[in-house]
Design an enzyme around this catalytic site. Structure first.
Site, short mmCIF file in Angstrom:
data_model
loop_
_atom_site.label_atom_id
_atom_site.label_comp_id
_atom_site.label_asym_id
_atom_site.label_seq_id
_atom_site.Cartn_x
_atom_site.Cartn_y
_atom_site.Cartn_z
N PHE A 1 17.14 -7.95 2.80
CA PHE A 1 17.22 -7.39 1.44
C PHE A 1 16.82 -8.42 0.40
CE2 PHE A 1 18.92 -4.51 -1.82
CZ PHE A 1 18.39 -3.32 -1.31
N ASP B 1 1.59 -19.55 8.58
CA ASP B 1 1.66 -18.15 8.15
C ASP B 1 0.33 -17.43 8.44
OD1 ASP B 1 2.90 -15.94 6.41
OD2 ASP B 1 1.02 -16.34 5.38
N GLU C 1 1.70 -2.44 9.06
CA GLU C 1 0.54 -2.69 8.19
C GLU C 1 0.77 -3.88 7.24
OE1 GLU C 1 -2.63 -1.34 7.88
OE2 GLU C 1 -2.82 -2.94 6.40
N GLY D 1 -0.35 -8.01 3.18
CA GLY D 1 0.50 -7.25 2.23
C GLY D 1 -0.09 -5.88 1.92
N LYS E 1 -0.73 -14.22 11.21
CA LYS E 1 -1.53 -13.03 10.87
C LYS E 1 -2.74 -12.91 11.79
CE LYS E 1 0.35 -13.21 6.25
NZ LYS E 1 0.31 -13.91 4.98
N GLY F 1 6.78 -16.66 -6.35
CA GLY F 1 7.41 -15.90 -5.27
C GLY F 1 6.47 -15.60 -4.10
N VAL G 1 0.14 -8.16 7.71
CA VAL G 1 -1.09 -8.93 7.45
C VAL G 1 -1.68 -8.46 6.12
CG1 VAL G 1 -3.41 -9.52 8.27
CG2 VAL G 1 -1.57 -9.11 9.93
N1 HSE Z 1 3.62 -16.69 2.03
C1 HSE Z 1 2.67 -15.63 2.20
C2 HSE Z 1 1.46 -15.93 1.33
C3 HSE Z 1 3.31 -14.32 1.85
O1 HSE Z 1 1.49 -16.90 0.57
O2 HSE Z 1 0.47 -15.23 1.44
C4 HSE Z 1 2.81 -13.14 2.59
O3 HSE Z 1 2.87 -13.23 3.98
#
Ligand code: HSE
Length: 334
Positions: free
Chosen positions: A8, A215, A144, A149, A219, A201, A147
């Site tokens: 959350f 990260d 979905e 967003g 993906k 963020g 990868v």
């Molecule tokens: N930390 C990732 C980015 C967020 O900066 O793209 C989405 O996976």
């Protein structure tokens, strides 16, 4: 339709906001509401079989930093007792073990529940196992938003490009690194740009996962498994991050009409993430926090998609699209 949300933070709250925004749309389309019967953060949970007002849950989390009144030790024990149709698993990514997300998804699929996730850890470590489990138990399993967003990529390859032979997918899959590199193009130091990306963020809970390329590697592994049917994990990806990119390297690239971008590439044989020199003006030279992907296929040729790779409502929009696909399929099966 009863939904239980695990995780959350930004995405879980964003999904609740999107459900509130699309309440009437879903009611009109399916003749029934989407009800949030449960929500769990890292320490607490709320459960009510009659459902919550999703905006009340967001308010409670923002006011008290807790989504529920009850604390828990074992997330699976909480799910075990809950009555729900779809698990939305959006807890933080753990690329080492899959974390609670892997346990939650496995449990839900074992119980025959449909699952939507954007949690990269379980998908980058146990992809084929989870797909097999979903198939065995007749569950729908969609991811979905894991990868890119809001940028359509997985369902685009599976659905719109279903008849194509896709030969490669190359792209920018990390907004934090792209933000840092494009700020460095303008002479801003690495550390300052990273701080800004964190404030916006975009960065992971531990930003090392962004700048080391982990990260993006998650993906790339997810794309290899889902688009190319490979059986790889995060640990199979050849990874170079952006921590050794110097201001001098960026200036040298600029003097030759190039920029440096962190590119992920996947095909039948390739599985890598690393900084690449990209000519200015090329589709992969984009700046800022955007993600982009170039899909190469035999009939359609190159297709490029670009979109917001992270963000509260943006990532929730990908979850909404998965939810609609699942609910459409359930409706057809009725
Ligand atoms: N930390 C990732 C980015 C967020 O900066 O793209 C989405 O996976």
């Amino acid at each position: 339709m009863k939904v239980f949300i695990c995780g959350f933070g930004t995405v879980g709250q964003g999904f609740c906001e999107v459900l509130a925004m699309r309440r009437q749309f879903m009611l009109d389309r399916y003749g029934e509401p989407v009800t949030v019967v449960g929500a769990m953060d890292s320490k607490t949970y709320a459960y009510d079989p009659d459902g919550f007002d999703p905006l009340e849950l967001v308010k409670r989390k923002q006011d008290t930093r807790k989504v529920g009144d009850q604390t828990y030790e074992d997330s699976v024990a909480v799910l075990e007792k809950a009555d729900y149709d779809i698990l939305v698993e959006v807890s933080p990514t753990d690329v080492r073990t899959g974390g609670a997300g892997l346990l939650n998804i496995t449990h839900a699929l074992e119980k025959g529940k449909d699952v939507i996730t954007v949690n990269k850890g379980p998908l980058a470590l146990k992809f084929q196992e989870l797909i097999a489990l979903a198939r065995k138990n007749g569950c729908k399993f969609r991811f979905e938003g894991s990868v890119g967003g809001a940028m359509p990529i997985i369902n685009l390859c599976h659905e719109n490009l279903v008849g194509e032979n896709i030969t490669s997918v190359r792209g920018i899959f990390n907004g934090t690194c792209n933000y840092i590199l494009s700020k460095m193009d303008k002479g801003q130091p690495f550390e300052q740009a990273l701080k800004e990306a964190q404030q916006m963020g975009y960065a992971e809970t531990d930003p090392t996962n962004d700048i080391m390329g982990y990260d993006s590697a998650c993906k790339v592994a997810i794309l290899a498994n889902s688009v190319f049917g490979r059986n790889v994990t995060f640990n199979d990806v050849r990874i170079t991050g952006i921590t050794s990119i110097t201001e001098d390297a960026v200036s040298l690239a600029a003097s030759r009409g190039m920029v440096i971008r962190l590119i992920g590439e996947v095909s039948e044989t390739k599985l890598e993430v690393g900084p690449r020199l990209i000519p200015k003006g090329h589709p992969l030279s984009i700046s800022g926090t955007l993600n982009t992907a170039q899909i190469l296929s035999d009939l359609a040729g190159p297709i490029t998609v670009t979109g917001r790779g992270a963000g509260r409502l943006e990532t929730a929009s990908a979850i909404l699209s998965d939810l609609i696909s699942i609910m459409d399929e359930r409706k057809r099966q009725r």
